[in-house]
Design a protein around this motif. Structure first.
Motif, mmCIF file in Angstrom:
data_model
loop_
_atom_site.group_PDB
_atom_site.id
_atom_site.type_symbol
_atom_site.label_atom_id
_atom_site.label_comp_id
_atom_site.label_asym_id
_atom_site.label_seq_id
_atom_site.Cartn_x
_atom_site.Cartn_y
_atom_site.Cartn_z
ATOM 1 N N SER A 193 -4.313 -10.692 9.235
ATOM 2 C CA SER A 193 -3.287 -9.907 8.551
ATOM 3 C C SER A 193 -2.442 -9.155 9.559
ATOM 4 N N LEU A 194 -1.260 -8.788 9.133
ATOM 5 C CA LEU A 194 -0.339 -8.062 9.988
ATOM 6 C C LEU A 194 0.377 -7.017 9.153
ATOM 7 N N ALA A 195 0.489 -5.810 9.683
ATOM 8 C CA ALA A 195 1.227 -4.745 9.015
ATOM 9 C C ALA A 195 2.678 -4.771 9.462
ATOM 10 N N CYS A 207 0.844 -1.196 0.000
ATOM 11 C CA CYS A 207 0.000 0.000 0.000
ATOM 12 C C CYS A 207 0.877 1.244 0.000
ATOM 13 N N SER A 208 0.275 2.424 0.184
ATOM 14 C CA SER A 208 0.999 3.664 -0.069
ATOM 15 C C SER A 208 1.610 4.314 1.171
ATOM 16 N N ARG A 209 1.135 3.965 2.356
ATOM 17 C CA ARG A 209 1.686 4.603 3.562
ATOM 18 C C ARG A 209 1.560 3.674 4.758
ATOM 19 N N GLN A 210 2.376 3.914 5.769
ATOM 20 C CA GLN A 210 2.454 3.013 6.908
ATOM 21 C C GLN A 210 1.169 2.997 7.719
ATOM 22 N N LYS A 215 -1.330 -0.331 8.636
ATOM 23 C CA LYS A 215 -1.798 -0.748 9.968
ATOM 24 C C LYS A 215 -3.323 -0.806 10.031
ATOM 25 N N ALA A 216 -3.970 0.212 9.457
ATOM 26 C CA ALA A 216 -5.438 0.245 9.486
ATOM 27 C C ALA A 216 -6.028 -0.879 8.646
ATOM 28 N N THR A 234 2.366 -4.103 3.790
ATOM 29 C CA THR A 234 3.532 -3.248 3.958
ATOM 30 C C THR A 234 3.534 -2.171 2.888
ATOM 31 N N VAL A 235 4.501 -1.272 3.011
ATOM 32 C CA VAL A 235 4.671 -0.229 2.001
ATOM 33 C C VAL A 235 5.745 -0.659 1.011
#
Length: 960
Positions: free
Chosen positions: A463-465, A443-446, A450-451, A492-493
């Motif tokens: 799932s886990l960020a 994705c595009s941002r940290q 997380k969200a 992750t980013v």
């Protein structure tokens, strides 16, 4: 469809193809997989154009259903319904595959109960006919994309006996079939026993280099022995065996002591194990330096850069401690830690290995290894060689908020909104399958990662960020959980772009803007490693309203040529690298089209970036031929920028070269703008010959043309003279003549039937810079000419501009500006059609009939009595047309001025008629007629023209 067309096609296919008119659309045709088309592409085209279908393969595999799913999703929007007839014969079809079939939105799936149902047939109903494909292909990836298959395609009308027999047999199968439902799958799963494939027992094979590794090892040896290289770089895509390649080379080199440097601790132990398998020896020969261990006295040391590059640790090693040092992920060598490492050690040989030497920063990785590229294995090469797992790419539109699609400006609340999460998971559920081991989500941002991880988990997708703030041990544990099935997704980013090895990953989900081809390839590569029972990788790309969307077809097809029409063709490809599929939904395709349309691909900034990139790779100023050979850019692009007069002008702007005399620059511009394309190599061969000797007789030139398999007649010899004398270009170009822009004076003069350079050119050739450019243009043009059949004027299905056509028809002047859609000149009339399948405001409507004819219009006002119409229709005493009609077509959505040459057309005399067209609010007469193709259009060109309908626009370019 008229009965006569079908009769002709059948008679041509079954009786006599010379006496009767062949038609690939309706006539019998053998369908197999080859370099230009696949069985699946035929079936997909049939699906997209049919009114009803029945697919009847006995065997189906889950991974091949991905491409079918997006196709059926489009059909569902049009209300097209179909049936799939399959079986439980021999247990080939898995319970998981049947579960996937239940997802299909517009299909009734039936399990045929006829004993031994082993059919392989595909049937399509169109408006006026039915088409059947019957043969050897089941619905599996290998059968539809690669295997040597034999399938008969044949068409019939409803009253035909074949159509009736097919209908009766299909009805019988359906009567004896069960409708697939969850109850059937539950019962089938309880009793399912997977078929056991008996394979001959093989002795455990000794580790040995594969084909590409063997070639790389040979080149490394040559570099060291013949060129005395002290450094070398291997460029090898992720998953292609870089580690084992390094181990094999170390074995060949047999160093006294060896150092292997890695970027991340996670792969340290696995790398050591791989090397020991190849090199052998006791465990105490191998040491770990990193992660709290400092085993520095062993023969083979495997170290992390973080531990080794500390000044106090480097001080413990002598400069010549190791005679061979291998740096993995060598694109990091620009970092201070690597610079300290390389400054400290002085081994006999350095080897760098990387999948991505091109850095987003300005560091020159190539220079760090003395520009010695031992071998390059690209992602495209690796996929084509089946070293990696094939992928199924699906481009779907991202979520829309109040009519606005996700873009670079989207807020966190929009990116993590429940509606978007629902949309993402819905697509994952549809295109994914229950056997998936897990996936990586980029994705595009940290905070978004997380969200989304929290939202995915709440919906039943554990799932886990992971971010760059997470420790190495935390990442390792997360990967282990994914491998163990405790997690479904890691989100992750960019920390997993490189340096991580999770072979079980079979889904890559892209929830971000494609900002660079490098990152796209890195993230795609995360899922391509082979793994037991892993047949393919699902790449699900959520495409928003991003400016950089034009990069997607480039990245998927490894196309760097920065040519809009090539990108458009890439966008229309559905099969790449033999076994990979690419599909977009209609909205995503339109977004990418719009991005291509709005992006200036030949902008000076992009040309400069490509120049700098190739300069770094080569360690010198690149020439046009280098761009061609390295597949970096289309060498012709330097004349497409309106602010540049070719590649020399770019170098001059970049202050790489000194200024030449103005006329010398004009001559180079002429050569590059007019001859570099290689569409006729006669002039290039003559110029090349004149460089080798001062003069060439016309007899010698004719002989040279014959030796190079070039057509030769008095007309083309005269044309070559007109071109090189520049008289062909004595036409207006703004306030001057184009001839003046090219230097005005002839490059080549003819005296006493002998060709020679004029005195000015001879003097310029004494200038090293001019001569180098002159030779480079000829060399590159001759290389490009390999795409064209030199024994004839035009090559079927190659592209030509109007100016090209004027030149290749041997006309004395370039009359392309007023040529428009056609021009009768003596006994030839080239016709240019921008394919418009829909009625537009100017009244013209092209219609391709049976893939054998296209409707075409003259200019208006014209009548049957008009002089040019009479010339077009004129016949000699034998009833043959007096005027040849070379026919050129381009899709409506084409950006360039080039048309596909589709052969010599003939006019269907029965179709000629006057029509009244509404143009600018007024009714005007024109003559319409059907032009018959020399050959039916190939499948890929049909697909290009068909796809253009979705972007069909009225670009009133006055071609008629």
């Amino acid at each position: 469809m008229e009965n006569e067309a079908l009769k002709e096609a059948l008679l041509a296919g079954l009786i006599d193809s010379e006496q009767y008119e062949a038609n690939d659309n309706y006539g019998p045709k053998l369908i197999t997989n080859n370099a230009t088309e696949t069985v699946w592409e035929y079936l997909q085209q049939e699906l997209l154009t049919c009114q009803k279908f029945v697919l009847a393969p006995a065997f189906i595999t889950s991974e091949m259903l991905v491409a079918l799913k997006i196709t059926l999703a489009q059909l569902s929007q049009k209300g097209v319904h179909g049936t799939i007839l399959t079986s439980d014969y021999l247990g080939f079809n898995t319970p998981e595959m049947f579960t996937e079939l239940l997802k299909l939105p517009n299909v009734t799936v039936k399990i045929v109960q006829t004993p031994g149902f082993h059919a392989k047939g595909y049937f399509f109903w169109h408006k006026d006919h039915q088409t059947a494909y019957i043969g050897s292909s089941n619905f599996t990836r290998q059968a539809l994309l690669k295997n040597s298959e034999l399938n008969l395609k044949i068409s019939s009308q409803t009253k035909g006996r074949l159509a009736q027999e097919i209908f009766t047999q299909l009805a019988k199968f359906e009567q004896e079939a069960l409708v697939l439902d969850q109850t059937f799958i539950t019962n089938y799963r309880k009793n399912y026993v997977a078929p056991v494939i008996q394979r001959p027992k093989q002795q455990p094979s000794k580790l040995a280099p594969n084909k590409m590794q063997t070639e790389a090892l040979k080149k490394l040896q040559i570099l060291r022995t013949k060129e005395k290289a002290k450094k070398a770089l291997i460029i090898s895509a992720t998953g292609t065996g870089k580690t084992y390649l390094g181990a094999f080379d170390v074995k060949n080199y047999a160093p006294k002591r060896f150092l292997y440097v890695v970027h991340r601790e996670q792969i340290l132990h696995k790398t050591l194990e791989s090397f020991q398998k190849v090199l052998g020896g006791a465990r105490f020969d191998y040491g770990i330096y990193g992660g709290g261990q400092h085993e520095k006295k062993t023969k083979y040391v495997f170290a992390t850069i973080q531990a080794l590059a500390r000044p106090e640790n480097l001080a413990q090693f002598a400069a010549d401690e190791f005679d061979y040092i291998l740096v993995d992920e060598a694109h990091h060598v620009g970092a201070a830690s690597y610079q300290r490492l390389m400054a400290h050690f002085e081994p006999a040989f350095w080897l760098g290995m990387t999948a991505t030497p091109e850095r987003l920063d300005d560091f020159d990785v190539y220079q760090a290894f003395d520009h010695q590229i031992a071998y390059e294995i690209s992602l495209a090469d690796a996929l084509a060689e089946e070293m990696l797992c094939p992928f199924d790419y699906i481009g779907v539109t991202d979520y829309e908020f109040l009519g606005e699609t996700v873009s670079e400006k989207a807020t966190l609340s929009q990116l993590t909104a429940p509606e978007r999460v629902k949309h993402i998971l819905k697509q994952l559920a549809y295109y994914g399958n229950e056997t998936s081991r897990g996936g990586l989500v980029f994705c595009s941002r940290q905070d978004e990662a997380k969200a989304l991880a929290k939202a995915f988990s709440a919906q039943g997708y554990p799932s886990l960020a992971l971010t760059n703030n997470d420790s190495s041990s935390a990442r390792k544990k997360a990967v282990q959980k994914l491998e163990a099935g405790q997690l479904k997704y890691l989100i992750t980013v960019d920390i997993f772009n490189e340096g991580i090895d999770i072979p079980c990953v079979d889904q890559v989900v892209l929830l971000r803007n494609t900002q660079s081809k490098i990152v796209f390839a890195q993230q795609l590569g995360r899922g391509l490693r082979r793994f037991p029972q892993k047949e393919s990788v699902l790449v699900l790309d959520f495409i928003g309203n991003y400016k950089n969307n034009y990069l997607i077809p480039q990245a998927l097809t490894n196309d760097r040529f920065l040519n809009k029409d090539r990108l458009l063709a890439d966008l229309k490809k559905t099969v790449v690298y033999h076994l990979a599929t690419i599909n977009f939904d209609l909205i995503s395709r339109q977004r990418i089209f719009e991005a291509i349309a709005s992006t200036k691909l030949d902008a000076l900034k992009r040309l400069r970036q490509s120049y700098e990139r190739l300069k770094k790779k080569l360690g010198r100023t690149p020439w046009r031929y280098d761009f061609y050979q390295e597949n970096e850019l289309d060498p012709q692009i330097f004349t497409q920028n309106q602010n540049l007069n070719g590649y020399y002008a770019l170098l001059k702007r970049l202050k790489v070269v000194v200024a030449l005399p103005k006329k010398a620059e004009q001559y180079l511009y002429f050569l590059e703008n007019e001859l570099l394309n290689g569409k006729r190599k006669h002039e290039l061969l003559l110029l090349e010959a004149l460089l080798a000797k001062n003069s060439l007789s016309q007899t010698e030139f004719r002989q040279l043309l014959r030796q190079n398999n070039c057509y030769c007649d008095e007309q083309v010899l005269a044309s070559v003279q007109e071109i090189l004398s520049l008289r062909f270009f004595a036409v207006k170009a703004g306030k001057t003549l184009r001839q003046d822009l090219y230097g005005k004076e002839p490059l080549v003069v003819v005296k006493d039937e002998t060709y020679m350079f004029n005195e000015t050119v001879r003097n310029f050739l004494q200038l090293e810079l001019f001569k180098t450019h002159f030779i480079d243009i000829i060399k590159t043009g001759l290389a490009l000419s390999a795409e064209y059949a030199s024994e004839r004027r035009f090559t079927l299905y190659q592209k030509y501009t109007r100016k090209d056509v004027c030149r290749l028809l041997d006309w004395p002047k370039d009359i392309s500006a007023p040529l428009y859609g056609y021009r009768v000149v003596a006994d030839v009339c080239p016709i240019f059609i921008t394919y418009r399948p829909q009625t537009l405001k100017h009244g013209y409507q092209n219609e391709i009939t049976n893939n054998e004819q296209i409707k075409w219009y003259t200019r208006s006002p014209r009548s049957l009595a008009s002089k040019e119409v009479q010339e077009l229709l004129a016949q000699d005493e034998q009833g043959r047309a007096k005027v040849q009609l070379p026919l050129f077509i381009k899709p409506t959505d084409a950006f360039q001025a080039e048309f596909y040459y589709v052969g010599q057309a003939t006019i269907d005399p029965k179709s000629v008629q006057e029509e009244e067209l509404l143009k600018n609010g007024k009714k005007r007469k024109a003559v319409s007629m059907k032009l018959c193709f020399e050959k039916p259009l190939p499948l890929w060109l049909q697909a290009e023209l068909k796809a253009a309908e979705h972007q069909s626009q009225d670009r009133s370019d006055h071609e008629y």
